[in-house]
Write a protein that holds these residues in place. Structure first.
Motif, PDB file in Angstrom:
ATOM      1  N   UNK A  23      14.789  -0.708  12.950  1.00  0.00           N
ATOM      2  CA  UNK A  23      14.751  -2.176  12.954  1.00  0.00           C
ATOM      3  C   UNK A  23      13.737  -2.690  13.976  1.00  0.00           C
ATOM      4  N   UNK A  24      13.760  -2.103  15.179  1.00  0.00           N
ATOM      5  CA  UNK A  24      12.822  -2.505  16.216  1.00  0.00           C
ATOM      6  C   UNK A  24      11.381  -2.227  15.792  1.00  0.00           C
ATOM      7  N   UNK A  25      11.189  -1.069  15.145  1.00  0.00           N
ATOM      8  CA  UNK A  25       9.857  -0.705  14.675  1.00  0.00           C
ATOM      9  C   UNK A  25       9.373  -1.694  13.620  1.00  0.00           C
ATOM     10  N   UNK A  26      10.276  -2.104  12.719  1.00  0.00           N
ATOM     11  CA  UNK A  26       9.917  -3.048  11.674  1.00  0.00           C
ATOM     12  C   UNK A  26       9.538  -4.404  12.261  1.00  0.00           C
ATOM     13  N   UNK A  27      10.297  -4.851  13.265  1.00  0.00           N
ATOM     14  CA  UNK A  27       9.998  -6.127  13.931  1.00  0.00           C
ATOM     15  C   UNK A  27       8.643  -6.046  14.627  1.00  0.00           C
ATOM     16  N   UNK A  91      -8.453  -4.461   6.663  1.00  0.00           N
ATOM     17  CA  UNK A  91      -7.896  -3.173   7.075  1.00  0.00           C
ATOM     18  C   UNK A  91      -8.989  -2.171   7.428  1.00  0.00           C
ATOM     19  N   UNK A  92     -10.139  -2.244   6.760  1.00  0.00           N
ATOM     20  CA  UNK A  92     -11.221  -1.310   7.075  1.00  0.00           C
ATOM     21  C   UNK A  92     -11.796  -1.564   8.461  1.00  0.00           C
ATOM     22  N   UNK A  93     -11.847  -2.836   8.858  1.00  0.00           N
ATOM     23  CA  UNK A  93     -12.306  -3.168  10.214  1.00  0.00           C
ATOM     24  C   UNK A  93     -11.268  -2.742  11.245  1.00  0.00           C
ATOM     25  N   UNK A 105      -0.893  -2.102   8.598  1.00  0.00           N
ATOM     26  CA  UNK A 105      -1.815  -1.839   7.497  1.00  0.00           C
ATOM     27  C   UNK A 105      -2.650  -0.592   7.763  1.00  0.00           C
ATOM     28  N   UNK A 106      -2.872  -0.293   9.040  1.00  0.00           N
ATOM     29  CA  UNK A 106      -3.651   0.893   9.426  1.00  0.00           C
ATOM     30  C   UNK A 106      -2.760   2.125   9.482  1.00  0.00           C
ATOM     31  N   UNK A 107      -1.585   1.975  10.079  1.00  0.00           N
ATOM     32  CA  UNK A 107      -0.675   3.115  10.226  1.00  0.00           C
ATOM     33  C   UNK A 107      -0.018   3.505   8.904  1.00  0.00           C
ATOM     34  N   UNK A 108      -0.004   2.574   7.953  1.00  0.00           N
ATOM     35  CA  UNK A 108       0.643   2.845   6.678  1.00  0.00           C
ATOM     36  C   UNK A 108       2.113   2.486   6.662  1.00  0.00           C
ATOM     37  N   UNK A 109       2.623   1.900   7.763  1.00  0.00           N
ATOM     38  CA  UNK A 109       4.029   1.493   7.797  1.00  0.00           C
ATOM     39  C   UNK A 109       4.324   0.422   6.745  1.00  0.00           C
ATOM     40  N   UNK A 110       3.332  -0.423   6.468  1.00  0.00           N
ATOM     41  CA  UNK A 110       3.424  -1.367   5.361  1.00  0.00           C
ATOM     42  C   UNK A 110       2.338  -0.994   4.353  1.00  0.00           C
ATOM     43  N   UNK A 115       1.705  -5.913   1.864  1.00  0.00           N
ATOM     44  CA  UNK A 115       1.081  -6.923   2.724  1.00  0.00           C
ATOM     45  C   UNK A 115       0.470  -8.032   1.878  1.00  0.00           C
ATOM     46  N   UNK A 116      -0.203  -7.666   0.802  1.00  0.00           N
ATOM     47  CA  UNK A 116      -0.781  -8.663  -0.096  1.00  0.00           C
ATOM     48  C   UNK A 116       0.313  -9.539  -0.694  1.00  0.00           C
TER      49      UNK A 116
END
Length: 309
Positions: A23-27, A91-93, A105-110, A115-116
């Motif tokens: 939960x903390x990670x998601x927040x 995300x590429x930047x 978006x970079x780590x892949x968590x979402x 995200x879109x």
């Protein structure tokens, strides 16, 4: 039997700890995705604009508490939607920049699709809420969203140093969003607030670009210090701070105390800016300017609300 109960309790405790960490990670990921501080800094002027509109129209907060709630929810969602779409597109930047490498978006968590989808839903929901206020407020919200997502994020950020000025428009309309749910926007107060935010964003963003010079250069973003160097950027910062000086006097209706405090804050910022022209440690100075700029805006807009209490 005792061992079985103990084992079950331990297992439940571990599961609880895992869920709590998740939960903390998601927040944390959501805060990173929506650029927590940026979201707050953009939503606060909406509240200030609303509050000052009540003050100057002699209206009571009790009459408009429901409008305030709808306005704040709607504006927060529209801004959050724009920020999510910005992260989706960039995300590429973000992969190339140290300060953004932990965004979900970079780590892949979402996932990118998530995200879109989030950006679109937030945006649509935000405008749906604002449609219950006034057409003028919706128009300003759309100008801000379109400028940030299309003109800034998609079109200009990677190509032109004027991206900062273009992006500043999106922030400038926020007090007008709050004001126009109560009264028409052709009033000196909301126009002055918009000008303050527009001009403020230039030295604020230039300071960020100096602090993160290596990141922006590596990612190929056309920020002023990357294209034209630190000396030009420092001079531009001083020029824009100078442009803030007349603006508190257009808000004289808020009282002498406000004008004096705002002017003193401008003087302190100007002195700090001029010092930077002679400092050798540009990054240290840029950090000072960034910290001061954030506190400057928060204090100034909270002060406006305080004197109009």
């Amino acid at each position: 039997m005792r061992e079985t109960v103990t084992t079950a309790l331990e297992r439940n405790e571990k599961a609880y700890q895992v869920n709590e960490r998740t939960f903390k990670s998601m927040i944390q990921d959501l805060t990173s995705l929506l650029k927590g501080l940026v979201l707050v800094v953009n939503v606060m002027p909406v509240l200030t604009g609303f509050w000052l509109a009540l003050y100057f129209t002699n209206a009571s907060i009790l009459e408009y508490w429901d409008v305030l709630l709808i306005t704040m929810i709607g504006s927060t969602l529209v801004i959050a939607g724009a920020l999510a779409l910005n992260n989706w597109y960039e995300v590429d930047l973000d992969r190339e920049m140290e300060r953004t490498k932990n965004r979900p978006t970079v780590t892949g968590n979402f996932s990118m699709n998530a995200v879109l989808t989030m950006g679109i839903i937030f945006t649509i929901a935000g405008f749906a809420f604002l449609l219950f206020t006034t057409v003028e407020a919706v128009v300003y919200a759309f100008i801000g969203w379109f400028t940030y997502v299309v003109l800034y994020t998609i079109w200009s950020k990677r190509k032109y140093t004027l991206n900062t000025m273009i992006g500043a428009v999106s922030g400038a309309v926020t007090p007008l969003m709050g004001w126009t749910v109560i009264a028409p926007g052709y009033h000196i107060v909301p126009i002055t607030l918009a000008l303050i935010i527009f001009i403020w964003q230039m030295p604020h963003t230039f300071a960020i670009a100096m602090r993160r010079y290596d990141d922006y250069k590596r990612a190929g973003v056309a920020m002023l210090p990357v294209v034209h160097g630190f000396e030009v950027t420092k001079r531009q910062i001083v020029v824009y701070i100078l442009c803030l000086f007349p603006l508190p006097f257009f808000l004289g209706s808020l009282g002498t105390t406000f004008v004096v405090i705002a002017t003193v804050m401008n003087i302190i910022w100007m002195v700090t800016g001029i010092r930077g022209l002679f400092m050798k440690n540009d990054i240290k100075w840029a950090n000072q300017m960034f910290i001061y700029s954030v506190n400057y805006l928060l204090i100034l807009f909270l002060l406006m609300m305080a004197v109009a209490w």
